[in-house]
Design a protein around this motif. Structure first.
Motif, PDB file in Angstrom:
ATOM      1  N   MET A  73       0.818  -1.222   0.000  1.00  0.00           N
ATOM      2  CA  MET A  73       0.000   0.000   0.000  1.00  0.00           C
ATOM      3  C   MET A  73       0.848   1.267   0.000  1.00  0.00           C
ATOM      4  SD  MET A  73      -3.132  -1.009  -0.230  1.00  0.00           S
ATOM      5  CE  MET A  73      -4.247   0.262   0.396  1.00  0.00           C
ATOM      6  N   GLY A  74       2.170   1.120  -0.080  1.00  0.00           N
ATOM      7  CA  GLY A  74       3.055   2.271  -0.221  1.00  0.00           C
ATOM      8  C   GLY A  74       3.081   3.204   0.969  1.00  0.00           C
ATOM      9  N   MET A  75       2.961   2.654   2.171  1.00  0.00           N
ATOM     10  CA  MET A  75       2.828   3.496   3.362  1.00  0.00           C
ATOM     11  C   MET A  75       4.158   3.953   3.967  1.00  0.00           C
ATOM     12  SD  MET A  75      -0.400   3.741   3.437  1.00  0.00           S
ATOM     13  CE  MET A  75      -0.681   4.581   4.995  1.00  0.00           C
ATOM     14  N   THR A  76       5.281   3.477   3.467  1.00  0.00           N
ATOM     15  CA  THR A  76       6.570   3.758   4.120  1.00  0.00           C
ATOM     16  C   THR A  76       6.973   5.224   4.086  1.00  0.00           C
ATOM     17  OG1 THR A  76       7.651   3.095   2.048  1.00  0.00           O
ATOM     18  CG2 THR A  76       7.550   1.452   3.814  1.00  0.00           C
ATOM     19  N   HIS A 231      -0.133 -11.337   3.620  1.00  0.00           N
ATOM     20  CA  HIS A 231      -0.024 -10.824   2.256  1.00  0.00           C
ATOM     21  C   HIS A 231      -1.356 -10.371   1.671  1.00  0.00           C
ATOM     22  CE1 HIS A 231       4.228 -11.872   1.640  1.00  0.00           C
ATOM     23  NE2 HIS A 231       3.970 -12.862   2.472  1.00  0.00           N
ATOM     24  N   SER A 232      -2.376 -10.235   2.502  1.00  0.00           N
ATOM     25  CA  SER A 232      -3.672  -9.776   1.991  1.00  0.00           C
ATOM     26  C   SER A 232      -4.246  -8.613   2.786  1.00  0.00           C
ATOM     27  CB  SER A 232      -4.677 -10.933   1.973  1.00  0.00           C
ATOM     28  OG  SER A 232      -4.673 -11.642   3.190  1.00  0.00           O
ATOM     29  N   MET A 233      -3.724  -8.373   3.991  1.00  0.00           N
ATOM     30  CA  MET A 233      -4.205  -7.246   4.783  1.00  0.00           C
ATOM     31  C   MET A 233      -3.964  -5.938   4.039  1.00  0.00           C
ATOM     32  SD  MET A 233      -2.675  -5.668   8.301  1.00  0.00           S
ATOM     33  CE  MET A 233      -3.461  -4.285   9.108  1.00  0.00           C
ATOM     34  N   GLY A 234      -4.948  -5.088   4.078  1.00  0.00           N
ATOM     35  CA  GLY A 234      -4.787  -3.757   3.512  1.00  0.00           C
ATOM     36  C   GLY A 234      -5.456  -3.561   2.178  1.00  0.00           C
ATOM     37  N   PHE A 235      -5.479  -4.615   1.322  1.00  0.00           N
ATOM     38  CA  PHE A 235      -6.010  -4.388  -0.021  1.00  0.00           C
ATOM     39  C   PHE A 235      -7.033  -5.411  -0.496  1.00  0.00           C
ATOM     40  CE2 PHE A 235      -2.439  -7.142  -0.663  1.00  0.00           C
ATOM     41  CZ  PHE A 235      -2.773  -7.946  -1.728  1.00  0.00           C
ATOM     42  N   ILE A 236      -7.103  -6.596   0.111  1.00  0.00           N
ATOM     43  CA  ILE A 236      -8.145  -7.551  -0.266  1.00  0.00           C
ATOM     44  C   ILE A 236      -9.328  -7.390   0.687  1.00  0.00           C
ATOM     45  CG2 ILE A 236      -8.750  -9.998  -0.402  1.00  0.00           C
ATOM     46  CD1 ILE A 236      -6.069 -10.591  -1.528  1.00  0.00           C
ATOM     47  N   LEU A 386      10.752 -15.638 -10.180  1.00  0.00           N
ATOM     48  CA  LEU A 386      10.969 -14.206 -10.005  1.00  0.00           C
ATOM     49  C   LEU A 386       9.658 -13.661  -9.465  1.00  0.00           C
ATOM     50  CD1 LEU A 386      12.935 -13.158 -13.217  1.00  0.00           C
ATOM     51  CD2 LEU A 386      13.821 -13.794 -10.961  1.00  0.00           C
ATOM     52  N   ARG A 387       9.682 -13.263  -8.200  1.00  0.00           N
ATOM     53  CA  ARG A 387       8.438 -12.853  -7.539  1.00  0.00           C
ATOM     54  C   ARG A 387       8.309 -11.335  -7.588  1.00  0.00           C
ATOM     55  NH1 ARG A 387       7.629 -14.436  -1.362  1.00  0.00           N
ATOM     56  NH2 ARG A 387       9.555 -13.258  -1.301  1.00  0.00           N
ATOM     57  N   CYS A 388       7.245 -10.889  -8.210  1.00  0.00           N
ATOM     58  CA  CYS A 388       6.976  -9.461  -8.342  1.00  0.00           C
ATOM     59  C   CYS A 388       5.908  -9.062  -7.328  1.00  0.00           C
ATOM     60  CB  CYS A 388       6.476  -9.143  -9.749  1.00  0.00           C
ATOM     61  SG  CYS A 388       7.564  -9.731 -11.069  1.00  0.00           S
ATOM     62  N   SER A 389       6.197  -8.065  -6.517  1.00  0.00           N
ATOM     63  CA  SER A 389       5.242  -7.578  -5.524  1.00  0.00           C
ATOM     64  C   SER A 389       4.896  -6.137  -5.865  1.00  0.00           C
ATOM     65  CB  SER A 389       5.840  -7.657  -4.113  1.00  0.00           C
ATOM     66  OG  SER A 389       6.206  -8.980  -3.796  1.00  0.00           O
ATOM     67  N   LEU A 390       3.673  -5.930  -6.293  1.00  0.00           N
ATOM     68  CA  LEU A 390       3.240  -4.605  -6.727  1.00  0.00           C
ATOM     69  C   LEU A 390       2.904  -3.697  -5.552  1.00  0.00           C
ATOM     70  CD1 LEU A 390       1.231  -5.993  -9.659  1.00  0.00           C
ATOM     71  CD2 LEU A 390       2.792  -4.045  -9.934  1.00  0.00           C
ATOM     72  N   CYS A 391       2.910  -2.414  -5.837  1.00  0.00           N
ATOM     73  CA  CYS A 391       2.634  -1.392  -4.825  1.00  0.00           C
ATOM     74  C   CYS A 391       1.554  -0.461  -5.349  1.00  0.00           C
ATOM     75  CB  CYS A 391       3.924  -0.618  -4.535  1.00  0.00           C
ATOM     76  SG  CYS A 391       3.731   0.774  -3.402  1.00  0.00           S
ATOM     77  N   ALA A 392       0.725   0.045  -4.443  1.00  0.00           N
ATOM     78  CA  ALA A 392      -0.321   0.985  -4.835  1.00  0.00           C
ATOM     79  C   ALA A 392       0.266   2.297  -5.359  1.00  0.00           C
ATOM     80  CB  ALA A 392      -1.247   1.275  -3.650  1.00  0.00           C
ATOM     81  N   GLU A 393       1.549   2.538  -5.081  1.00  0.00           N
ATOM     82  CA  GLU A 393       2.206   3.763  -5.543  1.00  0.00           C
ATOM     83  C   GLU A 393       2.859   3.600  -6.919  1.00  0.00           C
ATOM     84  OE1 GLU A 393       2.157   6.853  -4.003  1.00  0.00           O
ATOM     85  OE2 GLU A 393       0.624   5.857  -2.801  1.00  0.00           O
ATOM     86  N   HIS A 394       2.890   2.377  -7.457  1.00  0.00           N
ATOM     87  CA  HIS A 394       3.363   2.224  -8.836  1.00  0.00           C
ATOM     88  C   HIS A 394       2.373   2.925  -9.769  1.00  0.00           C
ATOM     89  CE1 HIS A 394       5.819  -1.483  -7.625  1.00  0.00           C
ATOM     90  NE2 HIS A 394       6.683  -0.654  -8.190  1.00  0.00           N
TER      91      HIS A 394
END
Length: 416
Positions: A73-76, A231-236, A386-394
């Motif tokens: 979720m890009g919170m950092t 891996h699902s908290m915040g967006f699912i 190759l594991r890709c982890s997307l961000c809401a800020e992309h």
């Protein structure tokens, strides 16, 4: 198993009368050295010299797009979250220097737990120093000798370690196999304590558990249910509560485990529950009692982030669009993916073998893209990913840039 036990079962050897406790790792040492001798950058020792945003960092002196973090979720770098941490650091200092049951509970810890209770609509919340410790502590305390734990074979290493620490009987079943889970539950002796452990999203392939059916079967067979929603908290789910919410089984699940190191954007772990006896866990859970509590600045950032995630519907929608766009684009390019359709913020790209996977990883890094190289035994079915982890800020433009990087690297390495 997903992010499973990393050490080998090879026995130690005796050299000159002294047992070499490192000999069990010889195969792993040789594998790593083989990659390095082949001229490949060590994919497990990357240093980020400077982090510019949730989606970009300086790696090896180059501006690099980050597609291998759990910063969903890009919170950092959220200004309100950062300010909360700065204020707590100024007001309470750098750390508690104590356990939660002694001097380690500050106002911020209670406020963070209150935020979790509000976020999940649960009566109880317990914050741990890491997500790993949350699983280790809750599982080992709940299920002990004579009890049975039925769990997915692809469960995270922290789940397996919690099972071992508690000394319960461990009964694994084939990944996401509802029928296999039911068969194992029915074989457990009458009257024995039963705990079913599932994950909402499995971290390697990014696939989702069929929780609705699994929770129903668990309850029909008299088992308590724990779901790891790291891996699902915040967006699912409509409110970001995870697959449990999306599947409509919130009232049937006994425990939800989560972490602050993914969507929340900091570090720490937690368990929420409606069980009326849950508070006794603070006195009997050893990984909670016998470790220092999180620093005040960390719980302040976690609380601020959790409260903002309650109103994160727009970010959730954008993250889903990113996931769909990346998944469709990679599929169109000819890459083999871990799931047929996008199910989470994780998109796993399956590599032919470790050598080509490491070569592809390095080619992407030279393009200016960081992803995770995941290898056996941490991966299911001995796959290299190759594991890709997307961000809401992309941004949409960044996702298109990422697809171009994959196309060029994939053609250069000969994977597509």
């Amino acid at each position: 198993m997903s992010e499973g036990i990393m050490q080998a079962d090879k026995p130690d050897t005796v050299v000159g009368g002294e047992t070499d406790l490192f000999s069990k790792f010889d195969d792993l040492i040789a594998m790593r050295q083989g990659l390095l001798d082949g001229g490949i950058t060590d994919p497990f020792s990357l240093v980020m010299e400077k982090v510019l945003s949730p989606t970009r960092a300086i790696c090896n002196g180059r501006d690099t797009i980050l597609l291998g973090t759990y910063n969903y979720m890009g919170m950092t770098f959220d200004p309100d979250v950062v300010d909360a941490g700065k204020q707590a650091l100024a007001d309470f200092g750098t750390g508690t220097t104590g356990s939660r049951v002694l001097n380690g509970t500050y106002q911020g810890h209670k406020e963070c737990e209150d935020a979790l209770k509000e976020f999940y609509g649960m009566d109880h919340a317990m914050v741990f120093s890491t997500g790993y410790q949350a699983n280790l502590g809750i599982i080992s305390t709940l299920a002990g000798k004579g009890d049975y734990i039925v769990l997915d074979i692809d469960s995270h290493a922290s789940i397996w370690d919690g099972c071992k620490l508690g000394d319960a009987e461990i009964v694994p079943f084939k990944h996401n196999d509802i029928e296999a889970m039911e068969k194992r539950l029915k074989r457990i002796p009458e009257g024995a304590g039963k705990l079913v452990i599932l994950e909402g999203v499995y971290s390697m392939l990014g696939d989702v558990a069929p929780l609705k059916e699994m929770v129903r079967i668990a309850k029909e067979n008299g088992a308590m249910v724990l779901v790891d929603e790291a891996h699902s908290m915040g967006f699912i789910g409509d409110n970001g509560r995870g697959v449990v919410e999306d599947a409509g089984v919130e009232d049937d699940v006994d425990f939800i485990i989560g972490t602050f190191s993914k969507s929340v954007g900091t570090v720490g772990g937690f368990c929420v529950s409606n069980h009326p006896k849950f508070e006794i866990m603070r006195l009997v859970c050893r990984p909670y009692v016998f470790t220092a509590s999180l620093p005040p600045s960390v719980v302040a950032t976690a609380e601020a982030s959790i409260r903002k995630l309650m109103h994160g519907s727009e970010k959730r929608a954008h993250l889903w669009e990113n996931s769909k766009r990346l998944h469709a684009g990679l599929k169109a390019l000819g890459f083999q993916l871990g799931t047929d359709t996008p199910q989470s913020a994780i998109v796993a790209v399956i590599m032919p073998d470790l050598t080509q996977g490491a070569t592809m990883w390095e080619a992407l890094l030279h393009e200016g893209l960081y992803v995770n190289l995941a290898r056996p035994p941490a991966t299911p079915a001995n796959m290299t990913l190759l594991r890709c982890s997307l961000c809401a800020e992309h941004s949409e433009e960044e996702v298109e840039t990422i697809l171009g990087m994959f196309e060029r690297a994939g053609k250069m390495v000969g994977i597509i």
